[in-house]
Design an enzyme around this catalytic site. Structure first.
Site, mmCIF file in Angstrom:
data_model
loop_
_atom_site.group_PDB
_atom_site.id
_atom_site.type_symbol
_atom_site.label_atom_id
_atom_site.label_comp_id
_atom_site.label_asym_id
_atom_site.label_seq_id
_atom_site.Cartn_x
_atom_site.Cartn_y
_atom_site.Cartn_z
ATOM 1 N N ASP A 11 0.849 -1.192 0.000
ATOM 2 C CA ASP A 11 0.000 0.000 0.000
ATOM 3 C C ASP A 11 0.883 1.238 0.000
ATOM 4 O O ASP A 11 2.026 1.214 0.450
ATOM 5 C CB ASP A 11 -0.938 0.002 1.197
ATOM 6 C CG ASP A 11 -0.195 0.015 2.529
ATOM 7 O OD1 ASP A 11 0.705 -0.835 2.710
ATOM 8 O OD2 ASP A 11 -0.497 0.869 3.388
ATOM 9 N N GLU A 31 0.108 -0.741 5.826
ATOM 10 C CA GLU A 31 1.176 -0.126 6.606
ATOM 11 C C GLU A 31 0.989 1.377 6.760
ATOM 12 O O GLU A 31 1.299 1.954 7.801
ATOM 13 C CB GLU A 31 2.530 -0.417 5.942
ATOM 14 C CG GLU A 31 3.730 -0.172 6.820
ATOM 15 C CD GLU A 31 4.280 1.242 6.743
ATOM 16 O OE1 GLU A 31 5.150 1.586 7.559
ATOM 17 O OE2 GLU A 31 3.841 2.011 5.857
#
Length: 459
Positions: free
Chosen positions: A84, A147
């Protein structure tokens, strides 16, 4: 000692990285079996497909993350990465989601944070497997998916039977080794809307930033009242300010825009915070009292241009470094105003004391804790750190040493884990900035170092 190099697989690695850089894997609303939205899901599936073409059996862990594994043994050596990314933001000279290769670099959001290192780790393990090297641990590369927004993927992994590595690295920071990470505290400062009172200029709206852990590069504000006087103040402000404010008329008012320079929220001093500069300007104006002006005046008084928390009474420093503070976003809605504050505090600082000090000063804004992580530390004399030092020195020929950082990597998701790469000493970090990139030579060298670390720690 590593007896092979990833250099012959350069084109293959570049192609793989560009494929996942072309996917806009910014977290969005969940859809069906896609808990972090379609973009993140697509990046995960594409990465696992690449892994399968490299002859790995991949595991999609309920679409919260994925992993591949090679080796034997009861223990796991984890390599924890993430797919991500933060939103692209403004100021790019190349497409942020295309994977642009030029001048020895690969550009794209996530190139260094953390898709490039994820590909380096994948090909490093592929090279170990291709050379039929026996390992006494299972090396598991984990591809995280949340994250940048809360780590719910790691929480899900632990709660649903995911094996905890005996030791792990996260190639999401800098070389040589980061064995200490500061505490992380992310706050939301809010105030409800109420009817404007008194006389003066009215701030109708103020918008800046998208993520609390990014220094906002652009801030816009709509203000009504004495337009001529505002423009005169803008001229005075721009004479000495490194961040200039522009204006345009719109529906009886002025829309002001400040253009700064983005940076990672853990290093706010490396950017030019457009929101902070706009607040600094607005603080010089006679504003009509409402929720927006209350927030402006309070943030100007207790944060202003500071990035160390002095005016909030939270400045601190120890052997891990100094506290840092980033005013990451501000938004106005019909319900009220909201600002985001990102704080990285030294390893011997108490989080509750930081919160108490902020709340004792800020009276106009309600302070809510959104996310936090305690400081993380692994001793320098541990077998993990000793092995990583050896692996780094054998490949680079340079002395390895330990460092502290303000960033929060997945290293702190597991006890015996450190950040290891992928920026080399002296290189510029472009994570969370426009024109993010990774050097192609660095991509290959990172893969070599990770492959050697696998041999040192697991052969």
């Amino acid at each position: 000692m590593l007896e092979f190099s990833l250099a012959p697989r350069k084109d293959e690695m570049i192609e793989a990285l560009c494929k996942i850089l072309s996917i806009e894997s910014v977290k969005s609303a969940p859809q069906g079996n896609m808990p972090y939205g379609k973009g993140v899901f697509d990046a995960l599936i594409k990465t696992l497909n690449i892994a399968e073409k490299l002859d790995f059996d991949s595991v999609n862990f309920y679409s919260h993350l994925g992993y591949v594994e090679y080796g034997d043994g009861d223990e796991i050596f984890g390599i924890v990465t993430h797919l991500d990314v933060v939103p692209a933001g403004d100021g790019w000279t190349v497409p942020p989601f295309a994977g642009t290769v030029k001048d020895g670099r690969i550009y794209g959001r996530g190139a260094i944070d953390d898709k490039g290192p994820a590909i380096a780790a994948l090909f490093a393990l592929s090279a170990v497997k291709e050379n039929c090297i026996s390992l006494n641990k299972r090396v598991r590369i984990i591809f995280g998916c949340d994250e940048e927004s809360g780590w719910s993927d790691m929480d899900f992994y632990k709660k649903n039977g995911g094996e905890i590595p005996a030791m792990a690295i996260s190639p999401d920071a800098e070389f040589p080794i980061i064995n200490a990470e500061k505490g992380l505290l992310q706050l939301r400062a809010v105030k409800k809307t109420y009817s404007a009172e008194g006389e003066g200029l009215t701030v109708e709206s103020l918008q800046a930033g998208e993520r609390v852990n990014v220094v906002p590069a652009v801030c816009t504000c709509k203000i009504t009242g004495n337009i001529k006087a505002v423009r005169q103040m803008i001229e005075l402000f721009n004479e000495d300010s490194p961040v200039k404010i522009t204006d345009r008329e719109e529906e009886g008012g002025l829309v002001l825009t400040a253009h700064g320079v983005s940076a990672h929220g853990s290093k706010p001093e490396e950017g030019k915070n457009a929101l902070s500069f706009m607040i600094l300007f607005l603080n010089t104006l006679p504003l009509r009292k409402n929720a927006v002006s209350d927030a402006i005046y309070e943030l100007a008084e207790y944060i202003g241009m500071q990035t160390d928390g002095t005016h909030l009474g939270i400045a601190a420093r120890d052997e891990s470094g100094a506290l840092s503070l980033n005013l990451g976003y501000f938004r106005t809605t019909e319900e009220g105003v909201e600002a985001g504050i990102d704080i990285r505090y030294p390893i011997h600082t108490d989080k509750e004391k930081v919160l108490s000090a902020i709340r004792s000063r800020m009276k106009e804004l309600s302070i809510e804790e959104v996310f936090s992580r305690p400081p993380h530390f692994v001793p320098e004399d541990s077998p993990l750190v000793a092995g990583l030092k050896q692996a780094y020195e054998e490949v680079t020929g340079e002395k390895a040493y330990c460092m502290t950082m303000g960033g929060a990597t997945y290293a702190r998701a597991f006890p015996n884990s450190v950040a290891f790469g992928a920026l080399f000493p002296g290189q510029q970090g472009t994570e969370h900035q426009a024109d993010e990139y990774i050097e192609i030579d660095s991509l290959l060298k990172t893969a070599d170092i990770i492959a050697n670390a696998i041999l040192v720690l697991c052969k």
